[in-house]
Design an enzyme around this catalytic site. Structure first.
Site, PDB file in Angstrom:
ATOM      1  N   ILE A 127       0.863  -1.175   0.000  1.00  0.00           N
ATOM      2  CA  ILE A 127       0.000   0.000   0.000  1.00  0.00           C
ATOM      3  C   ILE A 127       0.906   1.234   0.000  1.00  0.00           C
ATOM      4  O   ILE A 127       1.521   1.556   1.013  1.00  0.00           O
ATOM      5  CB  ILE A 127      -0.935   0.015   1.225  1.00  0.00           C
ATOM      6  CG1 ILE A 127      -1.888  -1.182   1.162  1.00  0.00           C
ATOM      7  CG2 ILE A 127      -1.711   1.323   1.309  1.00  0.00           C
ATOM      8  CD1 ILE A 127      -2.719  -1.394   2.391  1.00  0.00           C
ATOM      9  N   GLU A 128       1.016   1.875  -1.141  1.00  0.00           N
ATOM     10  CA  GLU A 128       1.959   2.995  -1.260  1.00  0.00           C
ATOM     11  C   GLU A 128       1.211   4.324  -1.366  1.00  0.00           C
ATOM     12  O   GLU A 128       1.651   5.247  -2.042  1.00  0.00           O
ATOM     13  CB  GLU A 128       2.878   2.752  -2.460  1.00  0.00           C
ATOM     14  CG  GLU A 128       3.667   1.457  -2.343  1.00  0.00           C
ATOM     15  CD  GLU A 128       4.534   1.159  -3.549  1.00  0.00           C
ATOM     16  OE1 GLU A 128       5.043   2.112  -4.160  1.00  0.00           O
ATOM     17  OE2 GLU A 128       4.687  -0.037  -3.882  1.00  0.00           O
ATOM     18  N   GLN A 129       0.084   4.397  -0.673  1.00  0.00           N
ATOM     19  CA  GLN A 129      -0.776   5.584  -0.765  1.00  0.00           C
ATOM     20  C   GLN A 129      -0.431   6.594   0.325  1.00  0.00           C
ATOM     21  O   GLN A 129       0.106   6.238   1.373  1.00  0.00           O
ATOM     22  CB  GLN A 129      -2.242   5.141  -0.641  1.00  0.00           C
ATOM     23  CG  GLN A 129      -2.679   4.200  -1.763  1.00  0.00           C
ATOM     24  CD  GLN A 129      -3.889   3.372  -1.378  1.00  0.00           C
ATOM     25  OE1 GLN A 129      -4.901   3.898  -0.945  1.00  0.00           O
ATOM     26  NE2 GLN A 129      -3.790   2.058  -1.530  1.00  0.00           N
TER      27      GLN A 129
END
Length: 370
Positions: A127-129
């Site tokens: 999850i690179e948000q």
């Protein structure tokens, strides 16, 4: 006729059992290869695989975990298990969605079901948000990792839950996560020590993908948070960036187009990611400057001219830049090392390519392999 009907009923009953248990029929030649991998390796070599069949050419004497980011491949699962290596799912979820407890629970249940169905050994949560410090998403993300780990460990004993983090814990790309709590919750953090120019706040110039001193300082920052060294896997790039130079100074500085990203005026998005095999071929082209070395960033680079006559500067990693990073992993007792991604070396039979590929794999173990 009666016997046939009985057999048919038996087959239907067996099919229902398999569906209920969440498993398909084992696709491996040996049924035991569908059993989860439980043993811990002393040192992790964590490989991201994005599909295709190049995995057949990996150095399987080293690989311990494969994160399957491509289409599910039963042959890969069976082969990895035959080598004692885990194969783990890719886990991704839209951050605002997981604030709701019911959504998290449903997502986790589906991931466990999928892992069981495919005879896999865990999950890599990618999850690179952007997440704001102290926001509902901040706490929900930590809860997600904790709940996912609990569910996987319960449903698939010995399974591994990993979480991908930015190269630095200092809110890189506005990813302000609770790294300390997340590290405690899961089995390991995969630190993405690449794309370190995703936010360029100074001059818009081409630079190394993962400069040595900057990279290692970030690990010191993780360790200063009292995150256990045994939770950290160093991720290194097997790709580089090809930057078109808007202007090239007399000193060789390549000024790049302004492409903003998450609050920074410039970023590596001005360049194009190129796999190591492309870089090696381009390096030997007639228009290439040949390999150059930046002694400040401790990284190789080169120039070339495209068909329109525009100059490009390419930054990448090779064994010389990777070995000091691997040596740090060994010296600090980190959990292991890995790369994005395993597919992008040249696995052909060309003798030069084979040597280049062997050296890149060996570099993961540092100077003791030199």
């Amino acid at each position: 006729m009666l016997w046939t009907n009985k057999m048919l009923l038996y087959v239907v009953f067996l099919s229902v059992l398999l569906v209920v248990s969440g498993h398909d029929v084992c696709p491996c030649e040996r049924p035991e290869l569908c059993q989860p991998i439980r043993g811990e390796r002393e040192f992790e070599v964590f490989v991201f695989d994005v599909g295709g069949k190049t995995w057949k050419s990996y150095n399987w004497s080293m690989v311990t975990t494969v994160a399957a980011f491509g289409k599910y491949d039963t042959d890969l699962m069976c082969f990895a298990h035959s080598k004692g290596a885990r194969v783990v799912l890719k886990g991704d979820i839209h951050v605002p969605y997981m604030v709701d407890q019911a959504n998290r629970t449903a997502w986790i249940k589906e991931q466990v079901r999928l892992a069981k169905k495919q005879f896999m050994d865990g999950i890599n949560i990618d999850i690179e948000q952007a997440v704001a410090d102290g926001s509902p998403e901040y706490y929900a993300l930590t809860a997600l990792v904790n709940e996912t780990t609990e569910a996987f460990h319960k449903e698939i004993p010995g399974s591994q839950v990993s979480f991908d983090v930015a190269w630095s814990p200092n809110c890189i790309d506005k990813r302000c996560y609770d790294y300390v709590s997340i590290a405690k919750s899961c089995d390991l953090l995969f630190v993405m020590s690449y794309d370190e120019q995703s936010q360029i706040t100074g001059d818009c110039i081409a630079m190394a993908n993962a400069p040595l001193n900057q990279t290692l300082k970030a690990y010191d920052d993780y360790l200063d948070l009292k995150i256990s060294s045994m939770k950290l896997v160093m991720g290194v790039p097997w790709y580089g960036y090809d930057y078109p130079c808007v202007n090239l100074s007399q000193e060789g500085t390549c000024y790049i187009p302004k492409v903003p990203f998450r609050g920074a005026p410039c970023s590596d998005a001005a360049g194009t990611q190129k796999p190591y095999k492309w870089i090696m071929k381009q390096l030997s082209s007639p228009t290439s400057s040949g390999r150059l070395w930046d002694d400040v960033q401790k990284a190789p680079y080169f120039y070339y001219k495209d068909e329109t006559g525009q100059t490009h500067q390419v930054w990448y990693d090779d064994p010389q830049s990777l070995v000091p990073k691997a040596d740090y992993v060994m010296a600090k007792g980190l959990r292991g090392i890995g790369m994005w991604n395993g597919n992008i070396l040249d696995y052909s039979d060309d003798p030069v390519a084979r040597q280049q590929t062997t050296l890149m794999w060996n570099a993961l173990l540092g100077s003791k392999m030199g």
